[in-house]
Design an enzyme around this catalytic site. Structure first.
Site, short mmCIF file in Angstrom:
data_model
loop_
_atom_site.label_atom_id
_atom_site.label_comp_id
_atom_site.label_asym_id
_atom_site.label_seq_id
_atom_site.Cartn_x
_atom_site.Cartn_y
_atom_site.Cartn_z
N SER A 11 -17.78 33.72 14.39
CA SER A 11 -16.44 33.18 14.66
C SER A 11 -15.45 34.33 14.80
O SER A 11 -15.23 35.11 13.87
CB SER A 11 -16.00 32.28 13.51
OG SER A 11 -14.62 32.06 13.62
N HIS A 35 -18.10 31.78 18.73
CA HIS A 35 -17.32 30.63 18.28
C HIS A 35 -15.84 30.99 18.30
O HIS A 35 -15.44 32.01 17.73
CB HIS A 35 -17.78 30.26 16.87
CG HIS A 35 -17.17 29.03 16.29
ND1 HIS A 35 -17.64 27.76 16.55
CD2 HIS A 35 -16.12 28.88 15.44
CE1 HIS A 35 -16.90 26.87 15.89
NE2 HIS A 35 -15.98 27.53 15.20
N ASP A 37 -12.01 29.65 17.45
CA ASP A 37 -11.26 28.66 16.68
C ASP A 37 -9.82 28.57 17.16
O ASP A 37 -9.02 29.48 16.95
CB ASP A 37 -11.25 29.08 15.20
CG ASP A 37 -12.61 28.89 14.56
OD1 ASP A 37 -13.11 27.76 14.58
OD2 ASP A 37 -13.17 29.88 14.06
N MET A 39 -6.25 26.85 16.83
CA MET A 39 -5.46 26.14 15.81
C MET A 39 -4.01 26.03 16.27
O MET A 39 -3.46 27.00 16.79
CB MET A 39 -5.49 26.91 14.49
CG MET A 39 -6.90 27.16 13.99
SD MET A 39 -6.84 28.08 12.45
CE MET A 39 -8.58 28.25 12.11
N HIS A 68 -13.83 25.53 19.43
CA HIS A 68 -13.58 24.55 18.37
C HIS A 68 -12.08 24.28 18.33
O HIS A 68 -11.30 25.13 17.88
CB HIS A 68 -14.09 25.15 17.03
CG HIS A 68 -13.84 24.31 15.83
ND1 HIS A 68 -13.98 24.81 14.55
CD2 HIS A 68 -13.46 23.01 15.68
CE1 HIS A 68 -13.71 23.86 13.67
NE2 HIS A 68 -13.38 22.77 14.33
N MET A 70 -9.01 22.80 16.84
CA MET A 70 -8.39 22.20 15.65
C MET A 70 -6.93 21.92 16.01
O MET A 70 -6.01 22.59 15.53
CB MET A 70 -8.51 23.17 14.46
CG MET A 70 -9.91 23.20 13.87
SD MET A 70 -10.23 24.68 12.90
CE MET A 70 -10.70 25.79 14.20
N MET A 139 -17.74 20.23 9.13
CA MET A 139 -16.93 21.27 8.48
C MET A 139 -17.40 21.39 7.03
O MET A 139 -17.41 20.40 6.29
CB MET A 139 -15.44 20.91 8.51
CG MET A 139 -14.76 21.02 9.86
SD MET A 139 -14.91 22.63 10.69
CE MET A 139 -14.26 23.77 9.46
N ASP A 177 -19.84 24.95 9.77
CA ASP A 177 -18.75 25.92 9.95
C ASP A 177 -17.93 26.01 8.67
O ASP A 177 -17.31 25.03 8.26
CB ASP A 177 -17.89 25.43 11.13
CG ASP A 177 -16.80 26.41 11.53
OD1 ASP A 177 -16.74 27.51 10.97
OD2 ASP A 177 -16.00 26.05 12.42
C1 DX5 Z 1 -12.22 27.39 9.84
C2 DX5 Z 1 -12.88 27.79 11.14
C3 DX5 Z 1 -14.11 28.61 10.96
C4 DX5 Z 1 -13.87 29.94 10.29
C5 DX5 Z 1 -15.07 30.20 9.44
O1 DX5 Z 1 -11.20 26.51 10.09
O2 DX5 Z 1 -13.25 26.63 11.88
O3 DX5 Z 1 -14.81 28.80 12.20
O4 DX5 Z 1 -13.69 31.00 11.16
O5 DX5 Z 1 -14.83 31.31 8.67
P1 DX5 Z 1 -15.75 31.73 7.45
O6 DX5 Z 1 -17.14 31.94 7.99
O7 DX5 Z 1 -15.11 32.97 6.97
O8 DX5 Z 1 -15.72 30.61 6.44
ZN ZN Z 2 -14.63 26.82 13.70
#
Ligand code: DX5
Ligand code: ZN
Length: 223
Positions: A11, A35, A37, A39, A68, A70, A139, A177
């Site tokens: 990620s 990956h 993320d 947000m 992903h 969010m 999650m 994740d």
């Molecule tokens: C959290 C993200 C993850 C995050 C995971 O909201 O969706 O992808 O980057 O990070 P680690 O592996 O550090 O828990």
């Molecule tokens: Zn993620």
């Protein structure tokens, strides 16, 4: 029981954004997917990046980009992420009023549709869209931040999802994740997950390649 092959997906949230190209190059040799993320500061309390960064990453790698989202109202942005080069686009069931329609839009845009569930959201929420997805993301932390501890109470949820998929004879990836590392990887694999996302465990390490290889090996160890 035959499990789907293990996929490791670092990620980029945990990468150094000032040197993103170099960070991609640092993990790429041992990464199956990357990956990303996204947000929005509404669906989750944090803001990360948008489709411009996905496009920038696309230009420096040929690895599949696992996006992903969010974000609230993801429908408004699906086309932009598809254009940016996403391979899969995962939306949160909690953010979609018309989830079935959203998943079909993602497929029509030429991407693999995925659906994600927050830790407290029951698996039943996605039961009726399982034939419409290529991927379900469980999650294993509350979304929004990297570096949080794995929630062990998600184990039965992963097991149950894998059993549903098997029973229905579907080809669906089970992605986990949050808090995935060398200790938790064998556990989630044993429960039936095959896509392992890891942020801080990979980018926080001196040798990210060795960590990715260890995750893959841990995931491949037979249950
Ligand atoms: C959290 C993200 C993850 C995050 C995971 O909201 O969706 O992808 O980057 O990070 P680690 O592996 O550090 O828990
Ligand atoms: Zn993620």
């Amino acid at each position: 029981m035959t499990l789907r092959p293990v996929v490791v997906a670092p990620s980029l949230l945990a990468a150094d954004f000032a040197r993103l190209g170099e960070e991609v190059a640092r993990v790429e040799p041992a990464a199956d997917w990357l990956h990303l993320d996204v947000m929005d500061g509404h669906f989750v309390p944090n803001i990360s990046f948008g489709s411009g960064v996905v496009e920038a990453v696309r230009s420096v790698t040929s690895r599949p980009l696992d996006v992903h989202l969010m974000i609230d109202q993801p429908d408004r942005h699906l086309a932009a992420f598809a254009r940016a080069g996403a391979h899969s686009i995962t939306v949160h069931a909690e953010a979609c009023v018309h989830l079935h329609r959203t998943l079909h839009t993602i497929r029509e845009l030429g991407c693999r549709p995925g659906v994600a569930l927050n830790p407290h959201t029951p698996l039943e929420w996605i039961r009726h869209v399982l034939p419409d997805v290529d991927l379900v993301l469980i999650m294993t932390v509350n979304p929004g931040f990297g570096g949080q501890a794995f929630l062990p109470q998600m184990m039965p949820k992963i097991r149950r999802l894998a059993a549903w998929i098997r029973r229905l004879g579907l080809e669906v990836d089970v992605e986990v994740d949050g808090g995935i590392n060398a200790q938790t990887a064998p556990l989630v694999r044993q429960a039936g997950a095959n896509v392992l996302v890891a942020g801080s465990a990979v980018f926080g390490a001196e040798d990210p390649i060795a960590v990715l290889q260890a995750l893959k090996a841990a995931g491949q160890r037979s249950p």
